[in-house]
Design a protein around this motif. Structure first.
Motif, PDB file in Angstrom:
ATOM      1  N   TYR A  34       0.821  -1.210   0.000  1.00 20.35           N
ATOM      2  CA  TYR A  34       0.000   0.000   0.000  1.00 20.35           C
ATOM      3  C   TYR A  34       0.853   1.259   0.000  1.00 20.35           C
ATOM      4  O   TYR A  34       1.912   1.307   0.626  1.00 20.35           O
ATOM      5  CB  TYR A  34      -0.936   0.027   1.221  1.00 20.35           C
ATOM      6  CG  TYR A  34      -1.942  -1.089   1.183  1.00 20.35           C
ATOM      7  CD1 TYR A  34      -3.076  -0.986   0.381  1.00 20.35           C
ATOM      8  CD2 TYR A  34      -1.745  -2.245   1.910  1.00 20.35           C
ATOM      9  CE1 TYR A  34      -3.987  -2.024   0.314  1.00 20.35           C
ATOM     10  CE2 TYR A  34      -2.656  -3.285   1.849  1.00 20.35           C
ATOM     11  CZ  TYR A  34      -3.770  -3.169   1.041  1.00 20.35           C
ATOM     12  OH  TYR A  34      -4.670  -4.203   0.975  1.00 20.35           O
ATOM     13  N   VAL A  35       0.352   2.278  -0.698  1.00 18.21           N
ATOM     14  CA  VAL A  35       0.941   3.618  -0.640  1.00 18.21           C
ATOM     15  C   VAL A  35      -0.132   4.554  -0.118  1.00 18.21           C
ATOM     16  O   VAL A  35      -1.269   4.559  -0.610  1.00 18.21           O
ATOM     17  CB  VAL A  35       1.433   4.098  -2.022  1.00 18.21           C
ATOM     18  CG1 VAL A  35       1.931   5.541  -1.937  1.00 18.21           C
ATOM     19  CG2 VAL A  35       2.529   3.185  -2.565  1.00 18.21           C
ATOM     20  N   TYR A  36       0.237   5.319   0.903  1.00 19.61           N
ATOM     21  CA  TYR A  36      -0.646   6.313   1.509  1.00 19.61           C
ATOM     22  C   TYR A  36      -0.071   7.680   1.190  1.00 19.61           C
ATOM     23  O   TYR A  36       1.111   7.931   1.457  1.00 19.61           O
ATOM     24  CB  TYR A  36      -0.683   6.140   3.029  1.00 19.61           C
ATOM     25  CG  TYR A  36      -1.148   4.782   3.479  1.00 19.61           C
ATOM     26  CD1 TYR A  36      -2.475   4.572   3.829  1.00 19.61           C
ATOM     27  CD2 TYR A  36      -0.262   3.700   3.556  1.00 19.61           C
ATOM     28  CE1 TYR A  36      -2.910   3.322   4.253  1.00 19.61           C
ATOM     29  CE2 TYR A  36      -0.692   2.452   3.972  1.00 19.61           C
ATOM     30  CZ  TYR A  36      -2.014   2.269   4.312  1.00 19.61           C
ATOM     31  OH  TYR A  36      -2.434   1.027   4.724  1.00 19.61           O
ATOM     32  N   THR A  37      -0.889   8.561   0.646  1.00 21.08           N
ATOM     33  CA  THR A  37      -0.390   9.919   0.421  1.00 21.08           C
ATOM     34  C   THR A  37      -0.805  10.809   1.574  1.00 21.08           C
ATOM     35  O   THR A  37      -1.824  10.577   2.230  1.00 21.08           O
ATOM     36  CB  THR A  37      -0.918  10.538  -0.892  1.00 21.08           C
ATOM     37  OG1 THR A  37      -2.309  10.834  -0.766  1.00 21.08           O
ATOM     38  CG2 THR A  37      -0.644   9.632  -2.089  1.00 21.08           C
ATOM     39  N   ALA A  38      -0.002  11.823   1.791  1.00 20.60           N
ATOM     40  CA  ALA A  38      -0.412  12.914   2.669  1.00 20.60           C
ATOM     41  C   ALA A  38      -1.520  13.674   1.946  1.00 20.60           C
ATOM     42  O   ALA A  38      -1.732  13.497   0.741  1.00 20.60           O
ATOM     43  CB  ALA A  38       0.780  13.832   2.935  1.00 20.60           C
ATOM     44  N   GLY A  39      -2.213  14.515   2.655  1.00 20.01           N
ATOM     45  CA  GLY A  39      -3.198  15.364   2.001  1.00 20.01           C
ATOM     46  C   GLY A  39      -2.513  16.226   0.951  1.00 20.01           C
ATOM     47  O   GLY A  39      -1.506  16.868   1.237  1.00 20.01           O
ATOM     48  N   GLN A  40      -3.050  16.191  -0.258  1.00 23.24           N
ATOM     49  CA  GLN A  40      -2.475  16.952  -1.367  1.00 23.24           C
ATOM     50  C   GLN A  40      -3.343  18.174  -1.641  1.00 23.24           C
ATOM     51  O   GLN A  40      -4.561  18.056  -1.836  1.00 23.24           O
ATOM     52  CB  GLN A  40      -2.390  16.077  -2.625  1.00 23.24           C
ATOM     53  CG  GLN A  40      -1.518  14.857  -2.447  1.00 23.24           C
ATOM     54  CD  GLN A  40      -0.058  15.204  -2.252  1.00 23.24           C
ATOM     55  OE1 GLN A  40       0.512  15.976  -3.023  1.00 23.24           O
ATOM     56  NE2 GLN A  40       0.553  14.655  -1.214  1.00 23.24           N
ATOM     57  N   LEU A  41      -2.699  19.315  -1.657  1.00 22.77           N
ATOM     58  CA  LEU A  41      -3.384  20.564  -1.984  1.00 22.77           C
ATOM     59  C   LEU A  41      -3.377  20.753  -3.502  1.00 22.77           C
ATOM     60  O   LEU A  41      -2.582  20.125  -4.207  1.00 22.77           O
ATOM     61  CB  LEU A  41      -2.688  21.734  -1.291  1.00 22.77           C
ATOM     62  CG  LEU A  41      -2.638  21.676   0.236  1.00 22.77           C
ATOM     63  CD1 LEU A  41      -1.852  22.856   0.785  1.00 22.77           C
ATOM     64  CD2 LEU A  41      -4.038  21.632   0.826  1.00 22.77           C
ATOM     65  N   PRO A  42      -4.201  21.654  -4.012  1.00 23.92           N
ATOM     66  CA  PRO A  42      -4.252  21.861  -5.463  1.00 23.92           C
ATOM     67  C   PRO A  42      -3.153  22.801  -5.968  1.00 23.92           C
ATOM     68  O   PRO A  42      -3.410  23.730  -6.744  1.00 23.92           O
ATOM     69  CB  PRO A  42      -5.645  22.449  -5.677  1.00 23.92           C
ATOM     70  CG  PRO A  42      -5.919  23.209  -4.429  1.00 23.92           C
ATOM     71  CD  PRO A  42      -5.277  22.384  -3.328  1.00 23.92           C
ATOM     72  N   MET A  43      -1.933  22.537  -5.543  1.00 23.54           N
ATOM     73  CA  MET A  43      -0.806  23.380  -5.948  1.00 23.54           C
ATOM     74  C   MET A  43      -0.492  23.139  -7.426  1.00 23.54           C
ATOM     75  O   MET A  43      -0.499  22.003  -7.886  1.00 23.54           O
ATOM     76  CB  MET A  43       0.424  23.066  -5.104  1.00 23.54           C
ATOM     77  CG  MET A  43       0.218  23.226  -3.610  1.00 23.54           C
ATOM     78  SD  MET A  43       0.102  24.930  -3.078  1.00 23.54           S
ATOM     79  CE  MET A  43       1.817  25.321  -2.937  1.00 23.54           C
ATOM     80  N   VAL A  44      -0.210  24.231  -8.123  1.00 16.08           N
ATOM     81  CA  VAL A  44       0.206  24.170  -9.525  1.00 16.08           C
ATOM     82  C   VAL A  44       1.491  24.976  -9.640  1.00 16.08           C
ATOM     83  O   VAL A  44       1.497  26.178  -9.370  1.00 16.08           O
ATOM     84  CB  VAL A  44      -0.875  24.752 -10.462  1.00 16.08           C
ATOM     85  CG1 VAL A  44      -0.386  24.758 -11.908  1.00 16.08           C
ATOM     86  CG2 VAL A  44      -2.179  23.971 -10.333  1.00 16.08           C
TER      87      VAL A  44
END
Length: 155
Positions: A34-44
């Protein structure tokens, strides 16, 4: 180019660089298959394109697009630890947080932006369980934040 990245290109998207952490955490970690991501913001490109509350300064339609950006950033984080997005066996869970105006109740529709992107890119492997939660505020005044959990095919 992986098949997943080819599908992204077909959709007119490119996998971004991993968004650097804002604090003491990793963008993604692997535990077994399994891979768990941290919360990802909508950064561009290192910037927050829009800030504010959904149902206030940000429309639900804008927020849905931002949720798709979050999912794209989450895929980049997954690749950073999995090495290849073609190793994704399935997306297991998506959790979405929506910074909401007090009377906004459309969080599921906003997080559909992430779910629909994952489905478009991964097909049946992108079908997942999900939570969509309204919150008072998110880091950097982001309107939306998304985290994902994926299962990998053993290498």
């Amino acid at each position: 180019m992986s098949a997943v990245e080819a599908k992204l290109a077909e959709l007119g998207l490119t996998l971004p660089s991993v968004v650097p952490p804002l604090a003491a955490y990793q963008p993604a970690v692997r535990s077994g298959v399994y891979v768990y991501t941290a919360g990802q913001l909508p950064m561009v490109e290192g910037k927050m394109p829009v800030t504010g509350k959904v149902g206030g300064e940000v429309t639900p339609e804008e927020a849905k697009q931002l949720a798709a950006t979050c999912a794209l950033n989450a895929l980049a984080a997954v690749k950073s630890v999995a090495g290849d997005l073609d190793r994704i066996a399935r997306v297991v869970k998506v959790v979405g947080f929506v910074a909401s105006a007090p009377d906004f109740t459309g969080q599921p529709g906003v997080i559909n932006g992430a779910s629909e992107l994952l489905g478009a890119v991964l097909g049946d492997k992108g079908v997942h369980a999900r939570s969509a939660v309204g919150v008072a505020v998110l880091p950097l005044d982001a309107p939306v934040e998304v985290e994902i959990q994926v299962e990998l095919v053993e290498a």
